[in-house]
Structures are given as structure tokens and as C-alpha cells.
Design an enzyme around this catalytic site. Structure first.
Site, mmCIF file in Angstrom:
data_model
loop_
_atom_site.group_PDB
_atom_site.id
_atom_site.type_symbol
_atom_site.label_atom_id
_atom_site.label_comp_id
_atom_site.label_asym_id
_atom_site.label_seq_id
_atom_site.Cartn_x
_atom_site.Cartn_y
_atom_site.Cartn_z
ATOM 1 N N LYS A 15 -104.926 34.020 -96.307
ATOM 2 C CA LYS A 15 -104.651 34.059 -97.744
ATOM 3 C C LYS A 15 -104.587 35.485 -98.309
ATOM 4 C CE LYS A 15 -106.490 29.407 -98.384
ATOM 5 N NZ LYS A 15 -105.393 28.532 -98.799
ATOM 6 N N TYR A 23 -111.965 22.054 -94.525
ATOM 7 C CA TYR A 23 -110.609 22.059 -93.974
ATOM 8 C C TYR A 23 -110.382 23.417 -93.326
ATOM 9 C CZ TYR A 23 -105.455 21.935 -93.877
ATOM 10 O OH TYR A 23 -104.136 21.967 -93.491
ATOM 11 N N ASP A 78 -115.327 30.305 -91.491
ATOM 12 C CA ASP A 78 -113.929 30.234 -91.923
ATOM 13 C C ASP A 78 -113.871 30.829 -93.329
ATOM 14 O OD1 ASP A 78 -111.355 27.650 -92.159
ATOM 15 O OD2 ASP A 78 -111.486 29.678 -92.959
HETATM 16 P P1 KE4 Z 1 -103.143 27.662 -93.549
HETATM 17 O O1 KE4 Z 1 -102.799 27.148 -92.186
HETATM 18 O O2 KE4 Z 1 -102.728 26.685 -94.641
HETATM 19 O O3 KE4 Z 1 -102.626 29.085 -93.791
HETATM 20 O O4 KE4 Z 1 -104.727 27.830 -93.634
HETATM 21 C C1 KE4 Z 1 -105.520 26.716 -93.349
HETATM 22 C C2 KE4 Z 1 -106.873 26.900 -94.001
HETATM 23 C C3 KE4 Z 1 -107.941 27.288 -93.224
HETATM 24 N N1 KE4 Z 1 -109.171 27.480 -93.756
HETATM 25 C C4 KE4 Z 1 -109.389 27.302 -95.084
HETATM 26 C C5 KE4 Z 1 -110.766 27.510 -95.637
HETATM 27 C C6 KE4 Z 1 -108.327 26.914 -95.936
HETATM 28 O O5 KE4 Z 1 -108.560 26.731 -97.263
HETATM 29 C C7 KE4 Z 1 -107.043 26.709 -95.390
HETATM 30 C C8 KE4 Z 1 -105.860 26.260 -96.230
HETATM 31 N N2 KE4 Z 1 -106.157 25.932 -97.586
HETATM 32 C C9 KE4 Z 1 -105.293 24.947 -98.190
HETATM 33 C C10 KE4 Z 1 -105.753 24.715 -99.625
HETATM 34 N N3 KE4 Z 1 -107.089 24.353 -99.735
HETATM 35 C C11 KE4 Z 1 -103.872 25.362 -98.136
HETATM 36 C C12 KE4 Z 1 -102.976 24.660 -99.112
HETATM 37 C C13 KE4 Z 1 -102.041 23.710 -98.426
HETATM 38 O O6 KE4 Z 1 -102.442 23.077 -97.418
HETATM 39 O O7 KE4 Z 1 -100.892 23.605 -98.908
#
Ligand code: KE4
Length: 430
Positions: free
Chosen positions: A269, A146, A241
Site C-alpha cells: 500500500k 486478511y 502483516d
Molecule cells: P493486495 O494483494 O490487495 O495488494 O494486498 C493484500 C493485503 C494484505 N494484507 C493486508 C493487511 C491487506 O489489507 C491487504 C489488502 N487490503 C484490501 C482492503 N482491506 C485490499 C482491497 C481489495 O481487496 O480490493
């Protein structure tokens, strides 16, 4: 003693009047594990308190950012001081270069970077850069990974997309998804075949070097090196990523642990210490294609926001100063809790596969080794849901999905680990 969740339930009902599912991000709705989600009111160190005053040990840490624990005093103080000078300018500030410099010290592969407000924005922008730099349209991602919710990246995605068993997302035109090739993770041959079939058409390969979003899945021996070799050969950019792994697995993330240097890196994060902050960066010759220097447009009202810069600086400065003690401590505690809970499952006759990389980990409710999304999907998600509910009842708040990684913070102690193992012993017998 059952925990009361009546105030959280009332808050959920109210939230659902205004917010779809009562949430601003789907995984928080607890749909995969059932029951109403507790509403978080306060966090301190390794603990969260909900609206009913119940206390929990926090093992999702805002999905990764809270590596130093909640309300870490230097971070709180930094935000307070920055806010006193205004919360946003929309003009350049010294703190942006200060934090950017720290990032380049942590990630030697990053010569230049740009701050944005979310991992989604960072991944989306890195792909735009890769397409501009190579003049090619196709991108490769991996099933179960993701990278945020940009249209082209919701193809066979992990995290909430996997949690809800969605093939992708409604609203993404086929013409957009067409340029995204989703391959099985840890399968070098699949990458070789895709590069062969689309010779000179693939702009980049985007990968979570250690996957968190199908649950925690580690790269097979030599896999990342193979991706580096194949992309180098084919003129394809390799994008790591490291939104989740950056500053988590080591101060320099997965590329420090595995010694593989990507062309571009996506961060988020921990970078913002819990405030909205992410970044993408890499070789100067690629990054300088960005406006105002080059033809690739990318912008953001709150990019480099002074409060996010202050929180990120306080977080990364602490991590950098104490890296020789913090990361070994995280390793020790995470190994203890993962091994301890796994042993309790075994003695209760429950099939569990535990994957761990540093202080990120997942207990998969399957007897199979988990090396990709297909094997992760053999997990029994209803057994996971029962385990999650029982652990929550025992004051342990795990990420509410089988297809997510759990995290420890530097505020967790061995006593917390012991409490977690005891809670698991009870949960496995519930
Ligand atoms: P955000 O757009 O949510 O800040 O980041 C996206 C993203 C990109 N790359 C990786 C490896 C990520 O894990 C994420 C976002 N992680 C999720 C949880 N696995 C965010 C939690 C959520 O969607 O509420």
C-alpha cells in the site's frame, strides 16, 4: 439534492460486459452497500470526482496507499521522470536499493527485504520462507484478518471474504486449507492451545498487528507481546502483516507503536505511493534463504518496477522528512472525525462502536465493544449500508463495507472533518 450517477451507471453496465461484476476487486462492486458504485475519474488531495462530476471527500484512499492525498505533486513528478526513462527494464536499478534502505531505516526488524507487486504476493512469499526456515507445514492466522488471496490464506479471511460472508473461497483444496489454523484474534489461550496441539509443526503465526480487515480492531493490552513470547518459546516465526499499518500508524508502523519486533514483516500500500508495490523482509538469516542465494524460489517480472520505486521513494521520503508534523496531524484529525460522528450517532440514538488506531478507523453499527471477528459480526450491516449510501449522497465516500477500515490523508483538513460530521448528522436522520 440527489447526485446523478447516470454516467457511472452506464460505465458499470459496460464494465460488466468484460469484467466479472464490473470490477477488478470484489469490494469495489458496492454489493454490501447496494446501488451502483461511482466511477472514479480524478483525485486531488482529499477529494475524488466521479464520472458524473460529483465531488467526494475520500475516506478509503485506495484502501490505504493515499496517505499524502491524491496526485501529490512530488509523487506525480517522480513517476513522470521515471517513465521518461522507460517503464520497466527487468534488470537491477539503483532505486530498488534506495527504497529498500529507507524501509530498513523505518523498520529496524528488517535487515533485508524483497519487493513484489502486491500484498498477496508478499504474504504468500513470507509464508514460504517461514516454512523453509522452520521445516514445518502449519501456519496460524486469525479469523477476520486478511492477507491477500493466496490459497492457504483464504481461510476465515476478512475484507471482501468477510464482506460477502464467505467461509473461505471455492477452488481451495481441503488439503491446502488443512495446514492453515484460523484462531480468534485477541485470544492468547487459543494460541497456546494451538501451539500445544501442534507442537513443532507450526512454521509461523501471521497477524495484522492492528487489524483493518474485519474493520479496525486493536490488539488487547499485552496481546502482541504474548504472541512474541510464545513464538520465541516454540521456534515459530512471528510475521507482522503491516501492509495496511506500515507507514500508516507511524513511519515504522505498528511495530514502532507497540515496540514488538516480528521475525518477518509484510509491507504494501503506502510503500508504493499508490503504484503496485509490496515487500516482505526480516532477519538476514531468513531472507538469505531466497534464490539466488538459497533454496526458496520467489520471482516477479515487474518486482522493483522503476515507476513503483520512484513513487515509493517520493512518498516515504516526504513522510520521513515531515513525520513529526504529519502523524500528529493525522492523529488530531482522525480523533476529531471519529469522535464527532460517534457523538452524532449517540444523539440520534444509534448504537455505534468506534475503533481507531491513528488515521485508520471503523464505525461498527453495534452497541458491543469490538475486539474480534465474532464481536465485529454483531454489527448491523444493513444499517451500515444505509449510512454508507446517505454519506455518499452527502459527498462522503467511505469504504463500502462494514468490515473495512477507513483512512484519512494528510490532505484532509479540519473543515473537511466538520463537513463529514455535518453529513453524518444528516445521514443518521435520513
Ligand atoms: P493486495 O494483494 O490487495 O495488494 O494486498 C493484500 C493485503 C494484505 N494484507 C493486508 C493487511 C491487506 O489489507 C491487504 C489488502 N487490503 C484490501 C482492503 N482491506 C485490499 C482491497 C481489495 O481487496 O480490493
Amino acid at each position: 439534492m440527489r447526485r446523478t450517477l447516470s454516467r457511472s451507471a452506464a460505465l458499470q453496465a459496460r464494465a460488466e460486459k468484460y469484467l466479472p461484476g464490473g470490477v477488478d476487486s470484489p469490494v469495489r462492486a458496492f454489493r454490501a452497500v447496494g446501488g451502483n458504485p461511482p466511477f472514479a475519474i480524478r483525485g486531488e488531495g482529499a477529494f475524488l470526482w466521479d464520472a458524473d462530476g460529483n465531488r467526494y471527500l475520500d475516506y478509503f484512499g485506495s484502501w490505504g496507499p493515499m496517505i499524502l492525498g491524491h496526485a501529490f505533486p512530488p509523487v506525480v513528478e517522480a513517476i513522470r521522470a521515471a517513465a521518461a526513462n522507460s517503464t520497466s527494464f527487468g534488470a537491477s536499478t539503483p532505486a530498488e536499493a534506495d527504497l529498500a534502505e529507507l524501509v530498513t531505516l523505518a523498520f529496524p526488524s528488517i535487515e533485508k527485504l524483497r519487493f513484489v507487486n502486491s500484498g498477496t504476493e508478499a504474504a504468500m512469499s513470507a509464508i514460504r520462507l517461514a516454512r523453509a526456515y522452520t521445516g514445518r507445514k502449519y501456519i496460524v492466522k486469525f479469523e477476520g484478518c486478511y492477507h491477500g488471496h493466496a490459497d492457504g490464506l483464504l481461510v476465515k479471511a476478512g475484507s471482501g471474504v468477510a464482506t460477502f460472508g464467505l467461509p473461505g473461497s471455492a477452488g481451495v483444496p481441503e488439503e491446502v486449507a488443512h495446514f492453515t489454523l484460523a484462531l480468534p484474534f485477541n485470544d492468547v489461550q487459543a494460541v497456546e492451545m494451538a501451539l500445544e496441539a501442534h507442537r513443532d509443526e507450526i512454521a509461523c503465526i501471521l497477524v495484522e498487528p492492528v487489524v483493518g480487515n474485519m474493520g479496525c480492531v486493536l490488539p488487547a493490552e499485552g496481546y502482541l507481546e504474548a504472541l512474541r513470547r510464545l513464538t520465541q518459546q516454540e521456534g515459530v516465526l512471528l510475521i507482522f502483516d503491516e501492509v495496511m499499518t506500515g507507514f500508516r500508524l507511524a513511519f515504522g508502523g505498528a511495530q514502532e507503536v507497540y515496540g514488538v519486533r516480528p521475525d518477518l514483516t509484510v509491507l504494501g500500500k503506502i510503500l508504493g505511493g499508490g503504484l503496485p508495490c509490496a515487500a516482505f523482509g526480516g532477519r538476514k538469516e531468513i531472507m538469505d534463504l531466497l534464490a539466488p542465494l538459497g533454496p526458496v524460489y520467489q520471482a516477479g517480472t515487474l518486482s522493483g518496477n522503476p515507476l513503483a520505486m520512484a513513487a515509493g521513494l517520493a512518498t516515504l521520503t516526504h513522510l520521513r522528512t515531515h513525520r513529526d508534523s504529519i502523524y500528529p496531524q493525522l492523529e488530531r484529525l482522525a480523533a476529531a472525525v471519529v469522535d464527532g460522528v460517534t457523538a452524532e450517532a449517540a444523539s440520534a440514538g444509534i448504537h455505534l462502536t468506534a475503533n481507531r488506531a491513528g488515521s485508520m478507523f471503523t464505525w461498527f453499527f453495534t452497541g458491543e465493544p469490538v475486539k474480534d471477528f465474532a464481536s465485529a459480526s454483531t454489527s448491523n450491516t444493513s444499517t451500515f449500508a444505509r449510512f454508507h449510501r446517505a454519506m455518499l449522497e452527502n459527498g462522503i465516500w467511505l469504504p463500502p463495507s462494514q468490515f473495512e477500515a477507513a483512512f484519512l490523508s494528510a490532505a484532509h483538513t479540519m473543515a473537511d472533518v466538520d463537513a463529514t460530521i455535518s453529513a453524518a448528522r444528516e445521514a443518521f436522520r435520513a
